[in-house]
Design an enzyme around this catalytic site. Sequence first.
Site, mmCIF file in Angstrom:
data_model
loop_
_atom_site.group_PDB
_atom_site.id
_atom_site.type_symbol
_atom_site.label_atom_id
_atom_site.label_comp_id
_atom_site.label_asym_id
_atom_site.label_seq_id
_atom_site.Cartn_x
_atom_site.Cartn_y
_atom_site.Cartn_z
ATOM 1 N N ASP A 39 15.657 23.981 -36.088
ATOM 2 C CA ASP A 39 15.634 25.430 -35.904
ATOM 3 C C ASP A 39 17.068 25.921 -35.805
ATOM 4 O OD1 ASP A 39 16.486 24.958 -33.305
ATOM 5 O OD2 ASP A 39 14.880 26.099 -32.352
ATOM 6 N N ILE A 40 17.250 27.187 -35.442
ATOM 7 C CA ILE A 40 18.594 27.759 -35.463
ATOM 8 C C ILE A 40 19.514 27.119 -34.432
ATOM 9 C CG2 ILE A 40 17.856 29.973 -36.411
ATOM 10 C CD1 ILE A 40 17.948 31.115 -33.588
ATOM 11 N N ARG A 43 10.669 25.336 -34.756
ATOM 12 C CA ARG A 43 10.398 24.628 -33.501
ATOM 13 C C ARG A 43 9.817 25.597 -32.469
ATOM 14 N NH1 ARG A 43 14.832 21.565 -33.241
ATOM 15 N NH2 ARG A 43 15.945 22.709 -31.631
ATOM 16 N N SER A 44 8.970 26.511 -32.944
ATOM 17 C CA SER A 44 8.306 27.425 -32.012
ATOM 18 C C SER A 44 7.328 26.641 -31.152
ATOM 19 C CB SER A 44 7.568 28.519 -32.774
ATOM 20 O OG SER A 44 6.416 27.982 -33.413
ATOM 21 N N CYS A 88 -4.299 25.254 -33.996
ATOM 22 C CA CYS A 88 -4.896 25.360 -35.332
ATOM 23 C C CYS A 88 -3.925 25.079 -36.481
ATOM 24 C CB CYS A 88 -5.511 26.745 -35.508
ATOM 25 S SG CYS A 88 -6.880 27.083 -34.392
#
Length: 339
Positions: A214-215, A191-192, A156
Amino acid sequence: MTSLEVPKTCKVITAETIARGLLNEVKDTLAKVQGSRPNKPTLAAFLANGDPAAVKYAEWSKKTCEDNGFNFDLRTVDKDDLEEEIVRANEEAGVDGIIVYYPIFPQNPDHDKYVQETVDISKDVEGMRHKHLYNMYHNVRFLDPPENRKKSILPCTPLAVVKILEYLQIYNPILAAGNRLYGRTITVINRSEVNGRPLAALLANDGAKVYSVDITGVQLFTRGQGIKHPRHQVQDKEGWGLKECLPLSDVVIGGVPSETFKVPTELIREGAVCINFSSAKNFDGPAVKEKASIYVPSVGKVTIAILLRNLVRLVANRPSNDDTDRLLEQAKTEAFVDD
């Protein structure tokens, strides 16, 4: 300022403005899919984490569902009972779609993934089942080739960002479908597996050059020249960070779930489009308005519109009796054509 200089203005576009058109589309398509059937589709929502952001999202979802011809059934459960409750909802004929508010087990992402796989694929309104994710990453649009009667579901929030970019005319409609972001450079800060990585893949599959940050560092998502590659490629950018990505980017998308993180405004390219999809404010509002050409401060209401759009698609994917076949086929071919 000299008489020849024109003050720069930043357009602030709200999620509500963008969601309005999507919800009209959803209502029209729902009417075609339902035909003469009186029952409203029902979305079962599971809240097991007590997260205030999830509670707020659930409240928005309930109102939007009820305003647009859907039932919203919020089920607050203990996380230890969640799996059993999802299995029960899978078997309920009156439940058309299921959403779970994550994270449930923030210290154990694999457990959350297990929960995602517990949702029956026919009710997976979030597009989190492996089959849906596989199709998304490989640019496969249907669940049932070669018949191609059942459209795959896309996550979603990533799809909401895509629809926002379409609304903002970042996509070029003159180009072939699947290549309409050709020439665009986009940075996605997150970047999950739920939001950031799927979004980077969707944008790359449509032809963009995407820096995923991301980290742990930066990865470059591309699909190669032209449209010869059906899916994206990923390359690690050793030693890169925001200072290398942001000055190159036409679009900057922030999704870091932390109030302490702010995108460095001074690194943003003059005239860039900035979009925030985190529940936290990733951009310094006043500062970014001095740099960006367009700023979208939140996407939540667009995400809910996409949630309902996905729910209609799940209803349309189901086997139908003879007297509604024609309406279903019409809805499938006329609505949601591009994704």
